[in-house]
Design a protein around this motif. Structure first.
Motif, mmCIF file in Angstrom:
data_model
loop_
_atom_site.group_PDB
_atom_site.id
_atom_site.type_symbol
_atom_site.label_atom_id
_atom_site.label_comp_id
_atom_site.label_asym_id
_atom_site.label_seq_id
_atom_site.Cartn_x
_atom_site.Cartn_y
_atom_site.Cartn_z
ATOM 1 N N VAL D 246 0.848 -1.200 0.000
ATOM 2 C CA VAL D 246 0.000 0.000 0.000
ATOM 3 C C VAL D 246 0.878 1.241 0.000
ATOM 4 N N ALA D 247 0.330 2.314 -0.575
ATOM 5 C CA ALA D 247 0.912 3.636 -0.341
ATOM 6 C C ALA D 247 0.329 4.125 0.969
ATOM 7 N N PHE D 248 1.206 4.438 1.913
ATOM 8 C CA PHE D 248 0.717 4.870 3.224
ATOM 9 C C PHE D 248 1.542 6.072 3.674
ATOM 10 N N THR D 249 0.894 7.213 3.777
ATOM 11 C CA THR D 249 1.589 8.446 4.146
ATOM 12 C C THR D 249 0.959 9.036 5.400
ATOM 13 N N PRO D 250 1.624 8.882 6.542
ATOM 14 C CA PRO D 250 1.106 9.504 7.760
ATOM 15 C C PRO D 250 1.545 10.963 7.855
ATOM 16 N N HIS D 251 0.683 11.765 8.455
ATOM 17 C CA HIS D 251 0.990 13.188 8.683
ATOM 18 C C HIS D 251 0.814 13.502 10.163
ATOM 19 N N LEU D 252 1.677 14.359 10.672
ATOM 20 C CA LEU D 252 1.540 14.814 12.057
ATOM 21 C C LEU D 252 0.890 16.191 12.068
ATOM 22 N N MET D 253 -0.153 16.340 12.871
ATOM 23 C CA MET D 253 -0.857 17.617 12.885
ATOM 24 C C MET D 253 -1.187 18.053 14.313
ATOM 25 N N PRO D 254 -1.487 19.354 14.476
ATOM 26 C CA PRO D 254 -1.628 19.896 15.814
ATOM 27 C C PRO D 254 -2.956 19.588 16.485
ATOM 28 N N MET D 255 -3.089 18.366 16.919
ATOM 29 C CA MET D 255 -4.194 18.011 17.811
ATOM 30 C C MET D 255 -3.652 16.896 18.699
ATOM 31 N N SER D 256 -4.243 16.704 19.843
ATOM 32 C CA SER D 256 -3.725 15.690 20.748
ATOM 33 C C SER D 256 -4.183 14.296 20.364
ATOM 34 N N ARG D 257 -5.428 14.180 19.933
ATOM 35 C CA ARG D 257 -6.025 12.882 19.656
ATOM 36 C C ARG D 257 -6.662 12.859 18.286
ATOM 37 N N GLY D 258 -6.694 11.669 17.706
ATOM 38 C CA GLY D 258 -7.465 11.493 16.493
ATOM 39 C C GLY D 258 -6.618 11.043 15.322
ATOM 40 N N ILE D 259 -7.208 10.171 14.522
ATOM 41 C CA ILE D 259 -6.617 9.802 13.235
ATOM 42 C C ILE D 259 -7.722 9.863 12.198
ATOM 43 N N LEU D 260 -7.403 10.511 11.092
ATOM 44 C CA LEU D 260 -8.284 10.488 9.931
ATOM 45 C C LEU D 260 -7.521 9.812 8.813
ATOM 46 N N ALA D 261 -8.129 8.789 8.229
ATOM 47 C CA ALA D 261 -7.524 8.146 7.056
ATOM 48 C C ALA D 261 -8.390 8.443 5.843
ATOM 49 N N THR D 262 -7.774 9.050 4.836
ATOM 50 C CA THR D 262 -8.443 9.285 3.560
ATOM 51 C C THR D 262 -7.825 8.314 2.574
ATOM 52 N N THR D 263 -8.633 7.399 2.100
ATOM 53 C CA THR D 263 -8.099 6.294 1.311
ATOM 54 C C THR D 263 -8.660 6.339 -0.102
ATOM 55 N N TYR D 264 -7.746 6.240 -1.060
ATOM 56 C CA TYR D 264 -8.108 6.346 -2.463
ATOM 57 C C TYR D 264 -8.012 4.969 -3.103
ATOM 58 N N VAL D 265 -9.124 4.496 -3.667
ATOM 59 C CA VAL D 265 -9.134 3.137 -4.230
ATOM 60 C C VAL D 265 -9.696 3.136 -5.645
ATOM 61 N N ARG D 266 -9.252 2.134 -6.404
ATOM 62 C CA ARG D 266 -9.834 1.884 -7.720
ATOM 63 C C ARG D 266 -10.932 0.831 -7.549
ATOM 64 N N LEU D 267 -12.076 1.103 -8.125
ATOM 65 C CA LEU D 267 -13.192 0.171 -8.015
ATOM 66 C C LEU D 267 -12.954 -1.057 -8.895
ATOM 67 N N LYS D 268 -13.571 -2.166 -8.505
ATOM 68 C CA LYS D 268 -13.312 -3.432 -9.190
ATOM 69 C C LYS D 268 -14.631 -4.127 -9.494
ATOM 70 N N GLY D 269 -14.661 -4.807 -10.599
ATOM 71 C CA GLY D 269 -15.834 -5.623 -10.916
ATOM 72 C C GLY D 269 -17.110 -4.823 -11.042
ATOM 73 N N GLY D 270 -16.991 -3.597 -11.501
ATOM 74 C CA GLY D 270 -18.197 -2.811 -11.725
ATOM 75 C C GLY D 270 -18.807 -2.185 -10.480
ATOM 76 N N ALA D 271 -18.130 -2.325 -9.367
ATOM 77 C CA ALA D 271 -18.685 -1.754 -8.131
ATOM 78 C C ALA D 271 -18.685 -0.227 -8.205
ATOM 79 N N THR D 272 -19.622 0.377 -7.508
ATOM 80 C CA THR D 272 -19.686 1.842 -7.404
ATOM 81 C C THR D 272 -19.389 2.241 -5.956
#
Lengths: 363, 363, 363, 363
Positions: D246-272
């Motif tokens: 996987v391409a995985f790029t973590p970022h450090l940001m100014p908050m004490s708690r929390g993780i947001l993952a924004t994940t980019y995928v290619r659809l397969k088998g006609g899925a939307t």
């Protein structure tokens, strides 16, 4: 936009011994207005003579922006009160959508740098689609030059009306356009994950931008629907020589200033991440504001805060055949008012760095 | 400290056409070191030729302070590597306690502004009591001049060694000394409640200063025992003409820069809050960096961020016969590196604002 | 307010096996409304059956407060839609000034805890003076009991209408009332320097509370004119047995939650700081929410975040004959919704800690 | 990991009337240790009897974590002082690399949930490659069960040693595993852009995590080289039925708690994108902690703060054939201590939500 015009002008044509250029800032009560004042106050060749603000008219700058209280700025006035005969150059920092009529009504002798989105999209149909109404000044739109300074110097130099790029588009296009021109990245698969400080949302009172709503958190917004997407696509399509779309996901995070763009690209024609880095290093070798960092060093928005710098770098991805590009700007400077002044400098023949020799403020 | 010397020098004696003053910053890897660099890079009369950092020696500035990467600064070296023949002026930004030996060993021809606390307390016994060891350079201590610039210009002008005031003492003394000199506030009952950003604690890795420990909270520290108390008391006693103690309570809060001092005083001799305001307005009428705000407007640290400004104001208290004084500075600028440069400017005959014409960065 | 009623009730009179108390929150779309929901959701004896919000009526909680989306709360409705026959207890979290009519119109069988300022000032003339209009429900005002829980348990126990204390007044009075009752501090010279997070300013869209306006800075506001001053004075005067004024200076700082009050007092009758500490330690020895910290340890707002705790301590001052009191609360919990629930628990005979056994969230 | 075991256990086997489970937390002086305490203090079936901290041994919790001062927790001790006969369950929150020996030495009758990375990678060669040394307890590694609670309930139920997932891997795998199992996304092209609060970096004093270094900025780190990448790849490969990167790029940001993952995928088998959303909604329909938001609503880390929730959603991309997945957790709760308690609940037959019914704290 002409493809590239990478050399900074060697001989400024503006004579510094002449009278200062008289500058008006329209819509001076927002953050980009304040930032124009901060920077222009230290510009050796201009004088801020006019500040407008419809709702704030009659108030001194000290009330609207107390941090600018002690610098002798004029009071805010209504647009109708301005004597245009005393204005040489206009920065237009009005809300999106309100600018077209205003600029159309200005004397044609005045050069203008518009910080709104109104003249950024060359195609008025694209504009109508994304902004929900027909463009009100299509002639002006044809005249307007897109002011991504480093990559469109010749255009800007000859322009009367410059459309200053959006903050996200600046951070994304500065690295991507040279790479597309070099044919080193696939055009149809560009993924831009951007993180912005809150000042990009302006100074109007909105619940969503209250401290309590923004602190200690992050979220994406405008996924696949942000108006900066067509602006980015316009510039990248031109560079790629083919129409393209981008994945563009902006995120709002708890900082006042800064944009970081993390861009995921597929390599093309056998190029490596090192090749991409070399292309950017070469493109920007002589640029005072765009810096390619040493190999392996990631840009941080903290390191450009308050300055007109854009830092960038390229990294090999774990996914074979892919690379990751990281770029950082201060959204209010290189992403707005700084680049606007850079464009003014180019338009008027000042030294391009005049007023912009600001060292980043850290911490 | 002489009581007052309020007029800025009219005619700088430094000839701007001569070669630039060669500046060394000792202990350049801390926040005050970085801030000296940021400001001196835009000073028209100096050149930073030497940066020392014992632990960071051999590293380029780009690694230690990436935000300063693109400004052509020299690499850090060890103190022992410095050729003092090439240094005209020294800023000493070393940790408290380590400075006395260093400055004692410098050639006597070099002028020095010391940002540590080592030479601030004129009384070496007071020093010994608060710092836990005998002063190592009592002769130098006698020579050192306390550099509260606006209130001690003559002293600074003639000094070879200036002890740059602490951040809290600067914020507290600038309003209080003129009021004590004017006999308008009771000397024995001064209560200073101060709030500081985290950069005042330095850049060393300490658990207490981690983001997670500082964000979203506030707490007082060093209650009745902070080392800035005797420094404040020294200046105020001199102004009052009698020995005095102060209540001084510093608080650590989640911002990087800024000090706000809220000072509670008992009025004396029939003075009113308006009288106090008038005294301060008059004292600082011609000062470029100290500003008394319009009546009723409270200073905010945000409005001085990144600048050498000190904002102040006076308010009537609900408690009869009392007033509340509020003052705000950027702890790294007017509270440290900015005032140090101001002192250098005075010592060397530069225009006092040289390198310090920085407009606050907001937001 | 009766002077003290320090013992927590030993035997709750509410039968936990009976049906849950049906609670309505009026004005549920603000921060105190959200906080009431957060805490009441884990209260073993109540059920939230009604949420009102005039502007938000018709919207699900998930839209107004997404963090509460998954807890099965009812949609917001207009006040006129409420069937009061299904409501046993009302929390009124409406804006100041709008509450008097609303509560006056409620069926008298419903017990009410009002979080607004409308019923806090027992003297309707004082109310009129500070709020700019005559009190609209003076009869109700006479009936209302001031709900500083630990110090007025008996009053609260017998009340139908409790006026929940303001956030600043809670932080200031909890330490000061016992000390005034003990005659250990001078009544006429109390100086309260308070620092608050931004949530105290509410959730309405105001420019002054935008992230960009609040981050990286601090400033005082409402100096000598904040409406919490007469509320504090009311409680302290009663405890002192004489009318008094206070110096009260609130500051706005960049955190979402928390109030720290640093209070400067003159000692009386030979008392020492240690004596004050002992008085507070004794007063609150058995209290679940009020904690006197070990000697020398300063309260931090971070250490109460999200909880109903009040931490306090007393320090000797450098100024002879004076002491410094520090107290910390979460303004939304002990300073608002938590104390409101504590009052409900007392009014209805629940265990006083029900729903409030929340451990602070750190970092 | 077995593919899926989506049904929460209906009948807890633990008898709540029996004596509480005696819990030890090894390495209790870090943030995950504190968070375990915060949550376990409200767990109906356990008692915290042992806290270890080699450097902090002998100190009360009140000194190490003042926010936990008033909850009657035991003092910290050295590991060698523990009487294991009095411990039923161990949470191991020791630094990565130090855990293998410690757990190997525990009595085999004690069940363990390990929050370090030591047992997460099933393949000891992968471990050796990423952690730079041979695994010291390969037998235990074989025994360890990966504790992604919702997706591996059966495994966890029967485990003696659970390897608690990393924070980033939890946020990324919860949405991606069901989609790979459903064959709806391309396996070889997954791009995860993650943003984390600072507490994920631990509580050790490091310059990079000082407030001044983290506030007002964001940057990526460990690009293409973060140790959570192989952990994510392990889980996704299993779900995809083929090895993947996987391409995985973590970022450090100014908050004490929390993780947001924004994940980019290619659809397969006609899925939307809608199909993906439906898959996730079905997978997690009955889960108390994992919530798929309504269409178009983006997860925010603020909305899970302090809770064990994971919010997620799927959006159509502008790039045809692609989708964007957004997931949010509190890194210290669902990303560490909360999920660890969830795993303990499963291992011991408690109700899975015991101790975890914490409503998010907002603002």
């Amino acid at each position: 936009m002409t493809a590239t015009s990478p050399s900074p002008p060697e001989e400024p044509s503006h004579d510094p011994d002449t009278a200062p250029v008289r500058v008006a800032i329209l819509g001076a009560s927002g953050y980009t207005g304040a930032e124009l004042m901060r920077l222009l106050l230290r510009h050796p060749g201009v004088q801020i003579t006019t500040l407008t603000g419809e709702r704030q008219a009659g108030r001194p700058v000290a009330e609207v922006f107390p941090h600018l209280a002690s610098f002798g700025l004029p009071d805010l006035v209504k647009m109708e009160q301005v004597d245009w005969a005393n204005v040489d150059f206009v920065f237009c920092a009005l809300p999106h959508g309100t600018t077209q009529d205003v600029i159309a009504a200005l004397p044609k002798t005045i050069k203008v740098c518009d910080l709104s989105a109104d003249f950024r999209l060359a195609n008025v149909e694209t504009y109508a689609k994304w902004y929900g109404h027909a463009h009100k000044a299509p002639d002006l739109q044809r005249e307007a030059v897109y002011g991504l300074s480093e990559l469109n110097r010749t255009g800007v130099q000859n322009a009367r009306l410059v459309a200053n790029p959006g903050c996200y588009p600046t951070s994304a296009q500065l690295p991507l356009i040279p790479l597309l021109l070099a044919g080193q990245v696939e055009a149809q698969e560009i993924i831009i994950d951007a993180k912005s400080g809150v000042s990009g949302a302006g100074r109007d009172a909105k619940q969503a931008n209250l401290f309590g709503e923004v602190a200690e958190g992050i979220h994406p917004y405008g996924i696949a629907s942000h108006r900066h997407a067509p602006e980015i696509e316009q510039g990248l399509s031109l560079a790629a020589g083919e129409p393209l779309l981008v994945a563009f996901t902006p995120h709002l995070m708890p900082m006042s200033r800064g944009i970081l763009a993390t861009t995921y690209v597929r390599l093309k024609g056998g190029a490596t991440a090192a090749d991409l880095r070399a292309t950017l290093a070469e493109t920007y070798a002589k640029e005072p504001f765009v810096k390619v960092l040493p190999e392996g060093i990631a840009p941080q928005t903290r390191h450009v805060r308050g300055s007109n710098l854009c830092l960038m770098n390229v990294f090999a991805d774990r996914l074979p055949g892919r690379a990751i590009i990281v770029s950082a700007i201060d959204n209010l400077v290189k992403g707005a008012s700084g680049q606007a002044i850079q464009n003014m400098n180019i338009m008027l023949g000042f030294d391009e760095t005049a007023g912009l020799e600001v060292v980043p403020v850290y911490p």
